[in-house]
Design an enzyme around this catalytic site. Structure first.
Site, mmCIF file in Angstrom:
data_model
loop_
_atom_site.group_PDB
_atom_site.id
_atom_site.type_symbol
_atom_site.label_atom_id
_atom_site.label_comp_id
_atom_site.label_asym_id
_atom_site.label_seq_id
_atom_site.Cartn_x
_atom_site.Cartn_y
_atom_site.Cartn_z
ATOM 1 N N LYS A 69 2.754 3.410 -5.960
ATOM 2 C CA LYS A 69 2.051 2.522 -6.859
ATOM 3 C C LYS A 69 2.876 1.949 -7.950
ATOM 4 O O LYS A 69 2.794 0.857 -8.307
ATOM 5 C CB LYS A 69 0.795 3.119 -7.670
ATOM 6 C CG LYS A 69 -0.253 3.709 -6.390
ATOM 7 C CD LYS A 69 -0.709 2.703 -5.316
ATOM 8 C CE LYS A 69 -1.160 3.678 -4.018
ATOM 9 N NZ LYS A 69 -1.249 2.846 -2.957
ATOM 10 N N ASP A 98 -3.276 -2.817 -2.406
ATOM 11 C CA ASP A 98 -4.398 -1.852 -2.233
ATOM 12 C C ASP A 98 -4.493 -0.775 -3.458
ATOM 13 O O ASP A 98 -3.396 -0.927 -4.066
ATOM 14 C CB ASP A 98 -4.356 -1.032 -0.826
ATOM 15 C CG ASP A 98 -5.555 -0.100 -0.894
ATOM 16 O OD1 ASP A 98 -6.663 -0.436 -1.100
ATOM 17 O OD2 ASP A 98 -5.357 1.051 -0.035
ATOM 18 N N ASN A 99 -5.321 -0.225 -3.755
ATOM 19 C CA ASN A 99 -5.430 0.795 -4.822
ATOM 20 C C ASN A 99 -4.906 0.404 -6.240
ATOM 21 O O ASN A 99 -4.462 0.910 -6.977
ATOM 22 C CB ASN A 99 -4.682 2.074 -4.386
ATOM 23 C CG ASN A 99 -4.653 2.642 -3.053
ATOM 24 O OD1 ASN A 99 -3.897 2.321 -2.283
ATOM 25 N ND2 ASN A 99 -5.734 3.028 -2.806
ATOM 26 N N GLU A 118 -10.745 4.604 -0.182
ATOM 27 C CA GLU A 118 -11.001 4.935 1.069
ATOM 28 C C GLU A 118 -11.864 6.124 1.431
ATOM 29 O O GLU A 118 -12.104 7.150 0.778
ATOM 30 C CB GLU A 118 -9.625 4.998 1.801
ATOM 31 C CG GLU A 118 -8.995 6.172 1.120
ATOM 32 C CD GLU A 118 -7.822 5.263 0.351
ATOM 33 O OE1 GLU A 118 -8.343 4.255 -0.422
ATOM 34 O OE2 GLU A 118 -6.711 5.797 0.206
ATOM 35 N N ASP A 152 0.939 -1.142 0.002
ATOM 36 C CA ASP A 152 -0.134 -0.064 0.091
ATOM 37 C C ASP A 152 1.033 1.317 0.232
ATOM 38 O O ASP A 152 0.671 2.321 0.731
ATOM 39 C CB ASP A 152 -0.824 -0.033 1.166
ATOM 40 C CG ASP A 152 -2.082 1.060 1.237
ATOM 41 O OD1 ASP A 152 -2.188 1.562 0.137
ATOM 42 O OD2 ASP A 152 -2.667 1.312 2.168
HETATM 43 MG MG MG Z 1 -3.762 2.627 -0.067
#
Ligand code: MG
Length: 249
Positions: free
Chosen positions: A176, A201-202, A233, A173
């Site tokens: 990226k 995540d993401n 989120e 997380d």
């Molecule tokens: Mg995140």
């Protein structure tokens, strides 16, 4: 249900986050002191020694005070289920931010279990340590100020503590663009083993396309992946995807 839960875009703290995005994705703080404010909020409002209450206080801060880029409550529950499925004793997370996911992982670790939380920003690492100490979780979590792509400095330091095949669970997380390079670095360390679960995540928002393409290409070969549809989120309009990948070999 308050307005901010649905529409953080209309809140100044979200707009301010947008203005600070460049700084956020290079230094991992928005630049308006909200991460330090979150630490003070938790220490003032969460019961000492209570991990659940620290998590509640961070969610409350993110909904009511200032928007934070934690994994949040909705995707956090997805991570929790993946963690339970992995039956993890030893875990690592890449990107601690203010320690929200570290708290969620710490409360699910069995006795004697350990989380290594890797954080790029020294001030964030300090915030995480203070929040963990307040929640009584500092003995279960080692906060490491560093990053895996620093030419071996952080990895070599951790090799003194983490044995081959020891990592049962990894939560990704952080930057990226670093998802896939860091996953490959982790594979090279030998810390992962067949059955290790990696949650990212993401993957849709802001997005990690190279990581997703790698997992698609490796499906049924080296990894087996489940994509969990969710929302970004602390709101319900922007969609996001959490990838749960199990190492096959
Ligand atoms: Mg995140």
């Amino acid at each position: 249900m308050f307005l901010g839960k649905q529409l953080p875009f209309l809140r100044w703290s979200f707009i301010r986050l947008g203005l600070g995005m460049k700084r956020l994705t290079t230094e991992w703080q928005v630049g308006d002191g909200r991460e330090e404010a979150c630490a003070k909020y938790v220490l003032a409002n969460a019961r000492p020694g209570d991990i659940d209450d620290a998590i509640r206080a961070i969610d409350e801060f993110a909904y009511k005070k200032k928007f934070l880029i934690n994994v949040g409550d909705e995707k956090g529950a997805i991570m929790d289920r993946a963690f339970d499925g992995a039956k993890a004793r030893c875990a690592m997370e890449l990107g601690a931010y203010v320690g929200y996911s570290a708290l969620r992982i710490a409360r699910r670790l069995p006795a004697g279990g350990k989380l290594y939380s890797i954080e790029f920003n020294a001030a964030n690492a300090d915030i995480v340590r203070r929040i963990l100490a307040h929640a009584g979780a500092e003995d279960r979590v080692t906060v490491v100020h560093g990053f895996l792509g620093d030419n071996g400095a952080t990895i070599n330091r951790l090799k003194k503590e983490i044995a081959s095949g020891q990592l049962d669970f990894v939560f990704v997380d952080h930057a990226k663009d670093e998802y896939l390079p860091d996953l490959k670095r982790l594979l090279e360390t030998g810390w992962l083993r067949p059955g290790t679960v990696v949650v990212a995540d993401n993957v849709r928002f802001p997005g990690a396309p190279e990581y997703r393409a790698y997992m698609d290409a490796e499906e049924g070969r080296r990894w087996r992946t489940v994509a969990h549809e969710a929302h970004a989120e602390y709101q319900t309009l922007i969609k996001d995807v959490v990838l749960e990948s199990t190492l096959i070999r």
